[in-house]
Write a protein that holds these residues in place. Structure first.
Motif, PDB file in Angstrom:
ATOM      1  N   PRO A  75       0.799  -1.241   0.000  1.00 54.08           N
ATOM      2  CA  PRO A  75       0.000   0.000   0.000  1.00 54.08           C
ATOM      3  C   PRO A  75       0.823   1.279   0.000  1.00 54.08           C
ATOM      4  N   VAL A  76       1.941   1.295   0.750  1.00 63.54           N
ATOM      5  CA  VAL A  76       2.721   2.524   0.844  1.00 63.54           C
ATOM      6  C   VAL A  76       3.485   2.823  -0.442  1.00 63.54           C
ATOM      7  N   ALA A  77       3.646   1.817  -1.328  1.00 63.35           N
ATOM      8  CA  ALA A  77       4.374   2.040  -2.578  1.00 63.35           C
ATOM      9  C   ALA A  77       3.682   3.091  -3.432  1.00 63.35           C
ATOM     10  N   ARG A  78       2.364   3.138  -3.367  1.00 68.64           N
ATOM     11  CA  ARG A  78       1.620   4.137  -4.138  1.00 68.64           C
ATOM     12  C   ARG A  78       1.954   5.546  -3.657  1.00 68.64           C
ATOM     13  N   LEU A  79       2.045   5.684  -2.342  1.00 68.78           N
ATOM     14  CA  LEU A  79       2.371   6.991  -1.772  1.00 68.78           C
ATOM     15  C   LEU A  79       3.774   7.426  -2.177  1.00 68.78           C
ATOM     16  N   LEU A  80       4.742   6.493  -2.126  1.00 70.28           N
ATOM     17  CA  LEU A  80       6.119   6.820  -2.483  1.00 70.28           C
ATOM     18  C   LEU A  80       6.256   7.107  -3.975  1.00 70.28           C
ATOM     19  N   LYS A  86       5.571  13.694  -8.433  1.00 67.77           N
ATOM     20  CA  LYS A  86       5.287  15.122  -8.339  1.00 67.77           C
ATOM     21  C   LYS A  86       6.285  15.938  -9.150  1.00 67.77           C
ATOM     22  N   ALA A  87       7.421  15.313  -9.531  1.00 67.86           N
ATOM     23  CA  ALA A  87       8.345  15.988 -10.445  1.00 67.86           C
ATOM     24  C   ALA A  87       7.722  16.130 -11.829  1.00 67.86           C
ATOM     25  N   GLU A  95      -2.030   9.099  -2.372  1.00 69.28           N
ATOM     26  CA  GLU A  95      -2.447   8.528  -1.093  1.00 69.28           C
ATOM     27  C   GLU A  95      -2.077   7.051  -1.074  1.00 69.28           C
ATOM     28  N   ARG A  96      -2.140   6.463   0.103  1.00 68.83           N
ATOM     29  CA  ARG A  96      -1.903   5.028   0.222  1.00 68.83           C
ATOM     30  C   ARG A  96      -2.947   4.268  -0.586  1.00 68.83           C
ATOM     31  N   ALA A  97      -2.542   3.116  -1.118  1.00 71.69           N
ATOM     32  CA  ALA A  97      -3.477   2.273  -1.868  1.00 71.69           C
ATOM     33  C   ALA A  97      -4.351   1.511  -0.879  1.00 71.69           C
ATOM     34  N   GLU A  98      -5.608   1.891  -0.773  1.00 72.81           N
ATOM     35  CA  GLU A  98      -6.513   1.244   0.173  1.00 72.81           C
ATOM     36  C   GLU A  98      -7.388   0.190  -0.487  1.00 72.81           C
ATOM     37  N   SER A  99      -7.353   0.083  -1.800  1.00 68.32           N
ATOM     38  CA  SER A  99      -8.179  -0.903  -2.509  1.00 68.32           C
ATOM     39  C   SER A  99      -7.320  -1.619  -3.545  1.00 68.32           C
ATOM     40  N   GLY A 178       8.793  11.835 -20.658  1.00 70.07           N
ATOM     41  CA  GLY A 178       8.278  12.496 -19.468  1.00 70.07           C
ATOM     42  C   GLY A 178       6.876  13.024 -19.658  1.00 70.07           C
ATOM     43  N   GLU A 179       6.585  13.547 -20.856  1.00 72.02           N
ATOM     44  CA  GLU A 179       5.230  14.037 -21.148  1.00 72.02           C
ATOM     45  C   GLU A 179       4.220  12.912 -21.113  1.00 72.02           C
ATOM     46  N   LEU A 180       4.593  11.744 -21.665  1.00 69.32           N
ATOM     47  CA  LEU A 180       3.694  10.593 -21.645  1.00 69.32           C
ATOM     48  C   LEU A 180       3.405  10.155 -20.209  1.00 69.32           C
ATOM     49  N   LEU A 181       4.442  10.054 -19.392  1.00 63.52           N
ATOM     50  CA  LEU A 181       4.243   9.648 -18.001  1.00 63.52           C
ATOM     51  C   LEU A 181       3.452  10.692 -17.218  1.00 63.52           C
ATOM     52  N   SER A 182       3.669  11.962 -17.515  1.00 58.36           N
ATOM     53  CA  SER A 182       2.925  13.006 -16.800  1.00 58.36           C
ATOM     54  C   SER A 182       1.443  12.957 -17.125  1.00 58.36           C
ATOM     55  N   ARG A 183       1.099  12.510 -18.319  1.00 59.52           N
ATOM     56  CA  ARG A 183      -0.321  12.356 -18.677  1.00 59.52           C
ATOM     57  C   ARG A 183      -0.934  11.120 -18.030  1.00 59.52           C
ATOM     58  N   LEU A 184      -0.108  10.082 -17.834  1.00 59.23           N
ATOM     59  CA  LEU A 184      -0.615   8.849 -17.237  1.00 59.23           C
ATOM     60  C   LEU A 184      -0.645   8.908 -15.710  1.00 59.23           C
ATOM     61  N   ALA A 185       0.192   9.766 -15.117  1.00 63.45           N
ATOM     62  CA  ALA A 185       0.309   9.802 -13.653  1.00 63.45           C
ATOM     63  C   ALA A 185      -1.016  10.080 -12.944  1.00 63.45           C
ATOM     64  N   PRO A 186      -1.802  11.097 -13.359  1.00 63.16           N
ATOM     65  CA  PRO A 186      -3.065  11.330 -12.642  1.00 63.16           C
ATOM     66  C   PRO A 186      -4.018  10.145 -12.708  1.00 63.16           C
ATOM     67  N   ALA A 187      -4.040   9.447 -13.853  1.00 67.14           N
ATOM     68  CA  ALA A 187      -4.955   8.316 -13.987  1.00 67.14           C
ATOM     69  C   ALA A 187      -4.500   7.111 -13.186  1.00 67.14           C
ATOM     70  N   LEU A 188      -3.178   6.908 -13.084  1.00 68.55           N
ATOM     71  CA  LEU A 188      -2.663   5.717 -12.409  1.00 68.55           C
ATOM     72  C   LEU A 188      -2.357   5.946 -10.935  1.00 68.55           C
ATOM     73  N   LEU A 189      -1.977   7.170 -10.562  1.00 73.76           N
ATOM     74  CA  LEU A 189      -1.615   7.443  -9.173  1.00 73.76           C
ATOM     75  C   LEU A 189      -2.605   8.370  -8.465  1.00 73.76           C
ATOM     76  N   GLY A 190      -3.445   9.047  -9.230  1.00 73.91           N
ATOM     77  CA  GLY A 190      -4.420   9.938  -8.625  1.00 73.91           C
ATOM     78  C   GLY A 190      -5.652   9.178  -8.155  1.00 73.91           C
ATOM     79  N   PRO A 191      -6.616   9.895  -7.595  1.00 78.25           N
ATOM     80  CA  PRO A 191      -7.838   9.236  -7.115  1.00 78.25           C
ATOM     81  C   PRO A 191      -8.646   8.658  -8.262  1.00 78.25           C
ATOM     82  N   SER A 192      -9.324   7.554  -7.992  1.00 79.13           N
ATOM     83  CA  SER A 192     -10.194   6.960  -8.991  1.00 79.13           C
ATOM     84  C   SER A 192     -11.459   7.800  -9.140  1.00 79.13           C
TER      85      SER A 192
END
Length: 405
Positions: A75-80, A86-87, A95-99, A178-192
């Protein structure tokens, strides 16, 4: 031309490069174990022997994938991972992965980060020395470089141009990855979508609660202040002592209203503050009754039991319930008598307010006042009843003292 130069001069490119190189560094332990431990074990020889045979390579890749997956499922891997991301996306709030869906999205991100980082990390180590050779080979005598050029398909005079192309290609590759990852980051690491909906509901609920707080506290204060000011103006010459007392109460009510308003605005500014130290409770009912009396409402209070036995949060909410009930009586019935009974017994707090409906007032009451009272009581695990009968309006509230709300 500006599009070609932009990756060289923007800070974002270098932040993305650092993020990708960190992904390469994260991949090193997994690859090192696969090469130094699994390679000799599976090929039955020292490191390097049999390393590139098909089945050994497949097992090593499977091991790296399984190890990365196991790490990302923590769970904490998501937070890290979100902290590193954030770069790429400054406003990302990980946030921590709760699901389990959140954990699997973290696995996808972790794999992409390590794979893309490994590519950029390898190129970072290999390309600069090669570019340096390309630039210096026309000047220095490097016979071995000429054979390398022929292997790559270009002659020595073209070496500096190839070096420039490689530099441009490297910067643009970093920027694009970096642009590709920045577009994917909100979908994969942000809230569902479900989390975003829940957060929106919580925000609306909090705003509604604050609106109810302002209606109860500031609304009551304004009602009382308006009536007290009018009464003081009417008797200023005939009864200056009453006018002086009314003005003192007006100032005190305004100070309390400003305290409540400041607390509510602090929450709206997302700067939550503790309950004001001046928050009133059941022990302040006498003061509330006196202030309301000056506004023209006669309040007769009867207390049975010890209000000090009531827990603090229930006592404060009960004070607000009484305050709102008196405001409603003042607004809807006018200058009438209100009988307020407070009873504490058997682990239960009972509040009862009774007043005449008034000659020109409607028996129908609705709006924020009564709904706010019911909302407070429900939050405390109690029940509230209100209605008109025999020319009187009665509000009854029962709250268990063990409420944990």
């Amino acid at each position: 031309m500006s599009a070609l130069i932009r990756p060289f001069i923007t800070r974002t490119t270098y932040l993305r490069w650092v993020h990708l190189v960190l992904g390469s560094a994260l991949a090193v332990p997994y690859v090192a174990v696969a090469v130094t431990a699994l390679g000799p074990l599976l090929s039955d020889g020292p490191v390097g022997l049999g390393l590139w045979s098909g089945w050994v390579l497949a097992v090593q890749i499977a091991f790296v994938a399984a190890a990365c997956t196991a790490t990302a499922l923590v769970p904490v891997a998501r937070l890290l991972s979100g902290g590193l991301a954030k770069a790429l996306v400054a406003d990302l709030q990980p946030e921590r992965a709760e699901s389990w869906p959140d954990r699997w999205r973290t696995v996808v991100w972790f794999a992409l980060h390590l794979a893309a980082g490994s590519l950029i990390g390898a190129l970072t180590l290999a390309v600069p020395p090669f570019v340096l050779v390309l630039v210096l080979s026309p000047v220095l005598d490097m016979p071995w470089a000429a054979s390398a050029y022929r292997w790559f398909g270009f002659g020595e005079p073209w070496a500096p141009l190839v070096a420039i192309v490689l530099v441009f290609a490297g910067f643009h590759l970093v920027a694009a990855t970096g642009e590709l990852l920045s577009r994917l980051a909100p979908a994969l690491l942000g809230p569902s979508e479900q989390d975003r909906l829940r957060q929106r509901v919580e925000q609306l609920s909090e705003r509604n609660r604050i609106a109810s707080e302002l209606h109860d506290s500031v609304g009551h204060a304004l009602n009382v202040v308006t009536l007290q000011a009018g009464a003081a103006a009417r008797v200023l010459d005939a009864n200056p002592e009453f006018a002086r007392e009314a003005l003192t109460t007006i100032a005190e009510s305004a100070r309390h209203a400003l305290t409540d308003l400041d607390h509510a605005l602090g929450v709206l500014r997302e700067d939550p503050r503790p309950e004001p130290t001046t928050a009133r409770d059941l022990e302040d009912l006498e003061e509330l009754a006196r202030a309301t009396d000056l506004a023209g409402l006669e309040v007769v209070t009867t207390v049975a039991g010890d209000p000090a036995e009531v827990p603090g949060h229930i006592s404060r909410e009960s004070y607000r319930i009484v305050r709102e009930g008196l405001t409603n009586a003042l607004r809807h019935a006018g200058s009438v008598r209100v009988d307020l009974r407070v009873r504490v017994h058997s682990g239960l707090l009972e509040l009862e307010m009774t007043n005449p409906l008034g000659e020109s007032r409607s028996s129908r009451r609705s709006g924020l006042g009564l709904s706010g009272i019911r909302g407070r009581v429900r939050a405390l695990g109690g029940e509230a009843e209100a209605g008109a009968a025999d020319g009187k309006w009665r509000l009854t509230v029962r709250i268990p003292l063990r409420s944990s709300a």
